[in-house]
Write a protein that holds these residues in place. Structure first.
Motif, PDB file in Angstrom:
ATOM      1  N   ALA B  59       0.787  -1.239   0.000  1.00 29.83           N
ATOM      2  CA  ALA B  59       0.000   0.000   0.000  1.00 29.83           C
ATOM      3  C   ALA B  59       0.818   1.287   0.000  1.00 29.83           C
ATOM      4  O   ALA B  59       0.307   2.343  -0.351  1.00 29.83           O
ATOM      5  N   THR B  94      -5.599   4.414 -11.026  1.00 26.71           N
ATOM      6  CA  THR B  94      -6.917   4.858 -10.560  1.00 26.71           C
ATOM      7  C   THR B  94      -7.848   5.146 -11.741  1.00 26.71           C
ATOM      8  O   THR B  94      -9.040   4.851 -11.689  1.00 26.71           O
ATOM      9  N   ARG B  97      -9.038   1.756 -12.846  1.00 23.74           N
ATOM     10  CA  ARG B  97      -9.734   1.014 -11.800  1.00 23.74           C
ATOM     11  C   ARG B  97     -11.105   1.617 -11.518  1.00 23.74           C
ATOM     12  O   ARG B  97     -12.071   0.897 -11.281  1.00 23.74           O
ATOM     13  N   LYS B  98     -11.191   2.955 -11.574  1.00 25.84           N
ATOM     14  CA  LYS B  98     -12.488   3.535 -11.231  1.00 25.84           C
ATOM     15  C   LYS B  98     -13.542   3.268 -12.301  1.00 25.84           C
ATOM     16  O   LYS B  98     -14.729   3.327 -12.026  1.00 25.84           O
ATOM     17  N   ALA B 101     -14.641  -0.121 -10.851  1.00 27.03           N
ATOM     18  CA  ALA B 101     -14.835  -0.291  -9.408  1.00 27.03           C
ATOM     19  C   ALA B 101     -16.308  -0.364  -9.014  1.00 27.03           C
ATOM     20  O   ALA B 101     -16.696  -1.184  -8.191  1.00 27.03           O
ATOM     21  N   THR B 105     -18.741  -3.204  -6.126  1.00 25.98           N
ATOM     22  CA  THR B 105     -18.895  -2.814  -4.716  1.00 25.98           C
ATOM     23  C   THR B 105     -19.802  -3.821  -4.005  1.00 25.98           C
ATOM     24  O   THR B 105     -20.514  -4.606  -4.633  1.00 25.98           O
ATOM     25  N   HIS B 343      -3.879  -5.925  -0.651  1.00 20.49           N
ATOM     26  CA  HIS B 343      -4.053  -4.721   0.149  1.00 20.49           C
ATOM     27  C   HIS B 343      -3.657  -3.535  -0.710  1.00 20.49           C
ATOM     28  O   HIS B 343      -2.869  -3.684  -1.634  1.00 20.49           O
ATOM     29  N   GLY B 344      -4.173  -2.348  -0.373  1.00 16.25           N
ATOM     30  CA  GLY B 344      -3.760  -1.161  -1.103  1.00 16.25           C
ATOM     31  C   GLY B 344      -4.427  -1.046  -2.469  1.00 16.25           C
ATOM     32  O   GLY B 344      -5.463  -1.657  -2.713  1.00 16.25           O
ATOM     33  N   PRO B 345      -3.833  -0.272  -3.367  1.00 16.05           N
ATOM     34  CA  PRO B 345      -4.502   0.049  -4.638  1.00 16.05           C
ATOM     35  C   PRO B 345      -4.877  -1.171  -5.473  1.00 16.05           C
ATOM     36  O   PRO B 345      -5.879  -1.153  -6.173  1.00 16.05           O
ATOM     37  N   HIS B 347      -5.689  -4.103  -4.293  1.00 10.10           N
ATOM     38  CA  HIS B 347      -6.587  -5.010  -3.563  1.00 10.10           C
ATOM     39  C   HIS B 347      -7.602  -5.550  -4.553  1.00 10.10           C
ATOM     40  O   HIS B 347      -8.195  -4.801  -5.333  1.00 10.10           O
TER      41      HIS B 347
END
Ligand code: HEM
Ligand code: SF4
Lengths: 73, 403
Positions: B59, B94, B97-98, B101, B105, B343-345, B347
């Motif tokens: 992370a 990001t 990923r977004k 994402a 959820t 863990h972290g970005p 994950h």
């Protein structure tokens, strides 16, 4: 109108997604996200961050009514 | 003190055997939390075995995945890994990923649960119809996650025979030749490019169409990224879960008192899934090295800028500083914060989906197949070899049928 931002520290997995999406509203400290200010002006990127958090650790509420704005119920 | 100059140990320390984790990790956690290792290919690396250090490497922005691309990264096979989302750092990471994402959820995944349950029930019906014994991998563990990820992404389930073979190209260490790996990855990407073109002509209500729109209308990703991300989700979305279902069943069948407890209290399946995610070492080795971008003090050593670190996730999940009696599998373990999904970005994007599928799988098997047991002696269960994930190749199971 203003919003309240809360981050549930214990569930945060430090993904940094919220910081990446709304860097003016979140920061990572020791791998855990927290809001820079808890009461803020409404902004789309805050909703985006809360909707994208993989563990739904972020809650955004209306400061007056307490109604949840994001993540979408 | 260990330094960069120490002679690295050859790694993985031993060939993977069933779900056994090499006890040497426990020793390293005690005496040498960061140690020097040499993977089959690439530069020597640091291996982090403790929980806290593992989380830091995963992370902390001082460690980079993107830097692996410009280096001879430590790896299990000679072919350099494809780029993609797991080889990017924020903010580039990001950006991609977004785009996906929101589809993964907690809430979105919960909406898929009834459909996953329906699929699991149909598969169980099929097993009951053909009668005991059955083969859990083909009859249940593979079709469940493949169907779910196909429907979510928008990939025709009928094509599974093809992409199941091609998927192995991403997870094989020695199972396939280098030529086969090239060839399968090419074919997989062409196949996905074809599906993407179809969605372009005629959008549907699926993730693939949403990604096409993100590309065409909002220019959020390149065509190459679109193809790689879709292939990545399809591969990651089924191989891991399809291996974990029989792994979990195997652990339960070899811990009969835990299995009995779960039968008595099926409402504890979600806890059991977390404990199994902690306990089962899915990967045969630490993988996906992170490069230090500056000098970092970690686990009593100085990791110098430019040096790679691999993370022993399975070892971290048995760190006695964090988990009590960690080498034992037990439902009474507090559902601790394991890092079985990383863990972290990076994950795991599909963590909630995988959790839900694993819960549905165990609940369904326990409820529908009373007295579930091995149909062959435990020692005769064949295991995958030459792959980066562990799992039974096949798992013959039997159950009580009414006489
Ligand atoms: C039990 C099943 C699964 C396990 C144990 C698992 C484990 C992991 C782990 C440990 C990582 C992080 C790798 C690293 O940081 O080095 C990861 C990443 C990833 N997983 Fe999973 N996974 C599972 C299922 C899934 C599913 C169902 C999907 C479907 C979408 C998926 C998609 C991904 C993707 C796309 C990444 C890369 C994320 C990124 O780089 O941002 N996984 N997974
Ligand atoms: S997106 Fe969620 S998990 Fe990731 S850092 Fe922000 S609050 Fe934590």
């Amino acid at each position: 109108m203003s919003w309240l931002i809360e981050v549930d520290g214990p569930s945060c997995i430090g993904s940094g997604m919220c910081v990446g999406m709304a860097s003016e509203h979140f920061e990572l400290r020791d791998g855990v996200s927290r809001p820079l200010r808890s009461q803020v002006e409404p902004a789309d990127e805050i909703v985006d961050a809360a909707e994208s958090c993989p563990v739904e650790a972020i809650t955004v509420r209306d400061a007056e009514s307490g109604a949840v704005i994001a993540p979408e119920p | 003190m260990t330094t960069t100059e120490s002679t690295p140990r050859s790694y993985p320390f031993s060939a993977a055997e069933k779900l056994r984790l090499d006890p040497f990790y426990a020793e390293l956690r005690k005496t040498e939390p960061l140690s020097r290792v040499q993977l089959p290919y690439g530069q020597p690396a640091w291996l982090a075995t403790r929980y806290e250090d593992a989380k830091t490497v995963l992370a902390d922005p001082r460690f980079s995945r993107a830097a692996a691309v410009d280096n001879d990264e430590p790896r299990l096979r000679s072919r350099r890994p494809a780029g993609g989302i797991l080889a990017m750092d924020p903010p580039e990471h990001t950006r991609l990923r977004k785009l996906v994402a929101k589809a993964f959820t907690v809430r979105r995944v919960e909406r898929l649960r009834p459909r996953a349950q329906e699929i699991a029930d149909e598969l169980a019906d099929g097993m009951l119809e053909s009668g005991s014994p059955a083969e859990l991998v083909e009859d249940f563990a593979l079709p469940l996650p493949i169907t779910v990820i196909c429907e979510l992404l928008g990939v025709p389930y009928e094509d599974r025979a093809d992409f199941r073979d091609w998927s192995d190209a991403f997870l094989s260490t020695t199972k396939l030749t280098e030529q086969q790996v090239e060839d399968y990855i090419d074919r997989f990407q062409n196949y996905m490019a074809g599906l993407i073109e179809r969605r372009r002509q005629q959008p549907e209500d699926d993730l693939l169409s949403a990604l096409v729109e993100a590309r065409d209308e909002h220019d959020k990703l390149s065509e190459q990224e679109l193809v790689e991300l879709s292939v990545g989700i399809l591969v990651a979305g089924h191989e891991t879960t399809a291996s974990q279902i029989p792994n979990f069943v195997y652990v339960l069948l070899t811990h009969p008192e835990q299995l009995e407890q779960l039968r008595q209290q099926p409402e504890r399946v979600p806890e059991a899934v977390e404990e199994l995610l902690r306990y089962v070492p899915l990967g045969v080795s630490a993988a996906f090295p992170r490069y230090a971008l500056e000098d970092v003090e970690l686990g009593g050593v100085l990791v110098r800028a430019g040096e790679p670190v691999v993370v022993g996730v399975a070892s971290a999940n048995r760190d006695e500083e964090v988990f009590s009696d960690p080498e034992r599998f037990g439902l009474d373990h507090e559902a601790g914060p394991h890092i079985g999904f990383g863990h972290g970005p990076h994950h795991c994007l599909g963590a909630q989906l995988a959790r839900m599928e694993l819960q549905v799988a165990l609940e369904t098997l326990l409820a529908r197949l009373p007295g579930l047991r091995f149909a062959v002696p435990e020692d005769e269960v064949p295991w995958k070899t030459g792959m980066i994930v562990r799992g039974p190749l096949s798992l013959p199971v039997a159950w009580d049928t009414e006489a």
